[in-house]
Design an enzyme around this catalytic site. Structure first.
Site, short mmCIF file in Angstrom:
data_model
loop_
_atom_site.label_atom_id
_atom_site.label_comp_id
_atom_site.label_asym_id
_atom_site.label_seq_id
_atom_site.Cartn_x
_atom_site.Cartn_y
_atom_site.Cartn_z
N ARG A 1 0.82 -1.22 0.00
CA ARG A 1 0.00 0.00 0.00
C ARG A 1 0.85 1.26 0.00
O ARG A 1 0.48 2.26 -0.61
CB ARG A 1 -0.87 0.03 1.26
CG ARG A 1 -1.80 -1.15 1.38
CD ARG A 1 -2.65 -1.01 2.64
NE ARG A 1 -3.52 -2.16 2.79
CZ ARG A 1 -3.35 -3.10 3.71
NH1 ARG A 1 -2.34 -3.03 4.56
NH2 ARG A 1 -4.18 -4.11 3.80
N LYS B 1 1.91 -18.69 6.51
CA LYS B 1 1.14 -19.04 7.68
C LYS B 1 0.73 -17.76 8.41
O LYS B 1 1.39 -16.74 8.18
CB LYS B 1 1.94 -19.98 8.59
CG LYS B 1 3.01 -19.31 9.44
CD LYS B 1 3.63 -20.27 10.40
CE LYS B 1 2.92 -20.27 11.73
NZ LYS B 1 3.48 -19.32 12.70
N ASP C 1 5.42 -23.86 5.25
CA ASP C 1 5.73 -24.13 6.65
C ASP C 1 7.24 -24.11 6.68
O ASP C 1 7.89 -25.06 6.22
CB ASP C 1 5.19 -25.51 7.07
CG ASP C 1 5.43 -25.75 8.55
OD1 ASP C 1 6.54 -25.41 9.03
OD2 ASP C 1 4.53 -26.25 9.23
N HIS C 2 7.81 -23.02 7.19
CA HIS C 2 9.25 -22.86 6.96
C HIS C 2 10.09 -23.94 7.66
O HIS C 2 11.23 -24.16 7.31
CB HIS C 2 9.72 -21.43 7.30
CG HIS C 2 9.87 -21.17 8.76
ND1 HIS C 2 8.82 -20.88 9.58
CD2 HIS C 2 10.96 -21.12 9.55
CE1 HIS C 2 9.25 -20.68 10.80
NE2 HIS C 2 10.57 -20.82 10.83
N LYS D 1 13.89 -26.32 6.53
CA LYS D 1 15.15 -26.38 7.30
C LYS D 1 15.92 -27.63 6.88
O LYS D 1 15.35 -28.70 6.76
CB LYS D 1 14.87 -26.41 8.80
CG LYS D 1 14.33 -25.07 9.33
CD LYS D 1 14.12 -25.12 10.82
CE LYS D 1 13.32 -23.92 11.33
NZ LYS D 1 14.09 -22.72 11.58
N GLU E 1 12.35 -21.28 22.81
CA GLU E 1 12.85 -19.97 22.38
C GLU E 1 13.02 -19.07 23.60
O GLU E 1 12.08 -18.97 24.40
CB GLU E 1 11.81 -19.26 21.49
CG GLU E 1 11.60 -19.83 20.13
CD GLU E 1 10.56 -19.00 19.39
OE1 GLU E 1 10.97 -18.22 18.51
OE2 GLU E 1 9.37 -19.10 19.68
N ASP F 1 0.27 -21.29 16.98
CA ASP F 1 1.43 -20.66 16.33
C ASP F 1 2.49 -21.68 15.92
O ASP F 1 3.11 -21.54 14.88
CB ASP F 1 2.03 -19.64 17.33
CG ASP F 1 3.18 -18.84 16.72
OD1 ASP F 1 3.03 -18.37 15.58
OD2 ASP F 1 4.24 -18.70 17.39
N HIS G 1 4.45 -26.37 12.56
CA HIS G 1 5.84 -26.82 12.60
C HIS G 1 6.03 -28.14 13.35
O HIS G 1 6.69 -29.05 12.88
CB HIS G 1 6.73 -25.77 13.27
CG HIS G 1 6.55 -24.38 12.71
ND1 HIS G 1 6.30 -24.15 11.39
CD2 HIS G 1 6.62 -23.16 13.29
CE1 HIS G 1 6.21 -22.84 11.18
NE2 HIS G 1 6.39 -22.22 12.33
N LYS H 1 7.85 -19.90 24.64
CA LYS H 1 8.63 -18.66 24.52
C LYS H 1 9.21 -18.34 25.89
O LYS H 1 8.69 -18.79 26.91
CB LYS H 1 7.73 -17.53 24.04
CG LYS H 1 7.24 -17.75 22.60
CD LYS H 1 6.98 -16.43 21.89
CE LYS H 1 6.48 -16.65 20.47
NZ LYS H 1 7.55 -16.90 19.49
C1 BG6 Z 1 7.03 -18.78 13.55
C2 BG6 Z 1 6.24 -18.41 14.75
O1 BG6 Z 1 6.25 -19.53 12.64
O2 BG6 Z 1 8.15 -19.56 13.94
C3 BG6 Z 1 7.10 -17.65 15.75
O3 BG6 Z 1 5.15 -17.60 14.36
C4 BG6 Z 1 8.34 -18.43 16.08
O4 BG6 Z 1 6.37 -17.36 16.94
C5 BG6 Z 1 9.04 -18.87 14.80
O5 BG6 Z 1 9.18 -17.60 16.83
C6 BG6 Z 1 10.18 -19.80 15.11
O6 BG6 Z 1 10.89 -20.05 13.93
P1 BG6 Z 1 12.43 -20.43 13.97
O7 BG6 Z 1 12.77 -20.71 12.55
O8 BG6 Z 1 13.14 -19.26 14.55
O9 BG6 Z 1 12.50 -21.63 14.86
#
Ligand code: BG6
Length: 514
Positions: free
Chosen positions: A65, A172, A201-202, A206, A240, A259, A264, A364
């Site tokens: 935007r 996501k 889904d990242h 990995k 984390e 989340d 994941h 977290k």
């Molecule tokens: C994201 C979550 O999908 O993955 C975050 O929304 C999280 O809350 C993150 O911190 C963790 O990803 P990675 O790659 O740092 O383990």
């Protein structure tokens, strides 16, 4: 791995890689001013270019935007990429890469913005021989997904030209429950075919997550042991030290279960528990993952009370620095009931895993950063060395997803000396030392796969919906029943609430110390 083999192969790469160079295309990023674009997407594309994995003709168009020009966006990106890129920034590579980056300002709901985008893409096709191939990346708030999809269809941008392709990557969160994920799948399905839809889904991108299948199916020693006869239980942890940061409004509605677990961690569980696929095609692999999801024992409210612990962080210290309560974080309700921690005992009801619990924990503001899968084997028989009054620990195979990516196996060994003293030791493999080079970022692999038409590392519709079905039962027990299980608290910098330790202790087990 790529069932849709692209045609434009680079002969110089033959023999070096099992992947051919994807066809050149235009990548349109919706949400060009967003954090993900700056921190992950552009650095990933830049590193692909730096490693000569990106076809030189690729165009990148940011759609957002805010009013910006090509030049001002390029200048911003150069600065942020220099900070976030795993290989830093090489001036010469950036010059070439940056010259193919464009900015297209428009409201997401404005038809004219999409018509002018279509014209611009046509012009770029002529200039750079991208042949009408288009990859649309939805990196925006989920509330904008449907509007963007509708406009793409209205401008005819979803329909590939003869011999070309159009695909969409959806970031996501893919829905917030089964009903919303279903509605979103329907909305995407009206505009793009399932085979052109890439739900990201990242974690699947990995390096270490991809190695789970290789470890299991490229070696002969693990598979015979990979079942209820030899495995006592599996622990999957994602810890984390970071708090909620600036994402209060999103996280308040999400919580740790939605989340991280729905996507994941259930994906890691699937890769650990799945049967060997018939081949490495995207659908063969995803068929096996879906079978695992279908085998997850659904939880009743009573099961949730017994098998799931939810927690929220209180003030504490991380690396010696005071950090506040979750409820005192930016844009978080002082009465928030959102969980920042979850621990679950999950049962996979199939022949292979009957009676083997999968424990998942995620949180977290925990003591340390680390994601791992620990496969704990049954104890050696209680004769000879593993004696009841001096029991030995079990063998544990740990797959470290991050950081310090690697795999270790704990075994018992005799200490040197004249007496028999047995101590556990680790056989340890570290990616860093064995291969001597850094793993690519997950987004690099995923972007390249989407450009190549390889959906193996993306979630299919039935996987996403199945995972939500499992998660919804837990969310409902927490939020829709008259006497929900408590929300426990834990000090920041700890390993989570005591109740999560009890979950395992009751069964004579303990969380692994990381
Ligand atoms: C994201 C979550 O999908 O993955 C975050 O929304 C999280 O809350 C993150 O911190 C963790 O990803 P990675 O790659 O740092 O383990």
């Amino acid at each position: 791995m790529n069932p849709h083999a692209p045609t434009a192969a680079n002969p110089l790469r033959e023999g070096l890689s099992n992947r051919q160079m994807p066809q050149p295309c235009s990548v349109v990023i919706f949400g060009a001013s967003g954090d993900l674009t700056f921190r992950k997407l552009i650095p990933a594309l830049y590193n692909l270019a730096a490693d000569a994995d990106l076809p030189a003709a690729t165009n990148i168009i940011g759609f957002a935007r805010r009013e910006k020009t090509d030049e001002s966006w390029r200048a911003e990106l150069k600065e942020t990429t220099a900070k976030s890129s795993r290989s830093g920034l090489n001036e010469q590579i950036w010059q070439t890469f940056g010259s193919r980056v464009y900015y297209h300002p428009s409201e997401f709901g404005q038809a004219a913005g999409y018509q002018s985008l279509a014209q611009r893409l046509d012009t770029l096709d002529t200039q750079s021989a991208t042949f009408g191939n288009r990859l649309f990346y939805l990196s925006v708030s989920p509330t904008d997904y449907e509007g963007i999809l509708t406009q793409l269809a209205a401008a005819g941008l979803n329909r590939p030209r003869d011999g070309a392709w159009t695909r969409v990557i959806v970031e996501k969160p893919f829905g917030t429950d089964l009903a919303s994920a279903y509605a979103l799948n329907e909305a995407v399905g009206r505009v793009f075919r399932e085979k052109d839809t890439y739900r990201i889904d990242h974690y699947l991108g990995k390096e270490t997550a991809q190695n789970i299948m290789v470890l299991r199916f490229a070696n002969s020693i693990f598979e015979p042991l990979w079942n209820h006869r030899y495995i006592d239980h599996v622990q999957i942890t994602a810890a984390e030290p970071l708090g909620v940061e600036q994402r209060g409004p999103y996280y308040e509605k999400s919580g740790a279960l939605r989340d991280m677990v729905q996507n994941h961690l259930l994906q890691l569980l699937c890769l650990t528990a799945m049967e060997p696929p018939t081949d490495l095609g995207a659908d063969s692999i995803r068929d096996e993952k879906v079978k695992v999801i279908r085998s997850l024992r659904p939880m009743t409210p009573a099961d949730v009370a017994r098998n799931v612990v939810r927690g929220q962080y209180a003030a504490g210290a991380i690396a010696g620095k005071e950090v506040p309560d979750y409820r005192a974080e930016d844009r978080v309700s002082p009465q928030s009931m959102t969980e920042t921690y979850a621990a679950l005992k999950v049962s996979v009801d199939n022949w292979r895993w009957a009676g083997v619990p999968f424990y998942i924990r995620v949180g977290k503001r925990l003591a340390k950063s680390g994601t791992e899968i620990a496969v704990q084997f049954k104890n050696a028989p209680s004769v000879l060395f593993n004696l009841p009054d001096e029991p030995l620990g079990p063998n544990v195979l740990v797959i470290r997803i991050q950081p310090d990516e690697g795999i270790s196996l704990r075994i018992q060994c005799k200490m040197p000396g004249n007496a028999i003293h047995i101590e556990p030791v680790k056989m340890d493999f570290h990616y860093g030392t064995s291969f001597g080079k850094a793993s690519p970022e997950a987004y690099e692999r995923l972007l390249l796969d989407a450009m190549s038409g390889d959906a193996t590392l993306f979630a299919r519709r039935d996987e996403v919906e199945g995972a939500w079905r499992f998660i919804d039962a837990i969310e409902d027990a927490w939020h829709q029943t008259p006497n929900p299980p408590p929300l426990c608290t834990y000090p920041s910098g700890s390993w989570g609430p005591k109740e999560a330790d009890d979950l395992l202790e009751l069964e004579g087990r303990a969380w692994r110390r990381m």
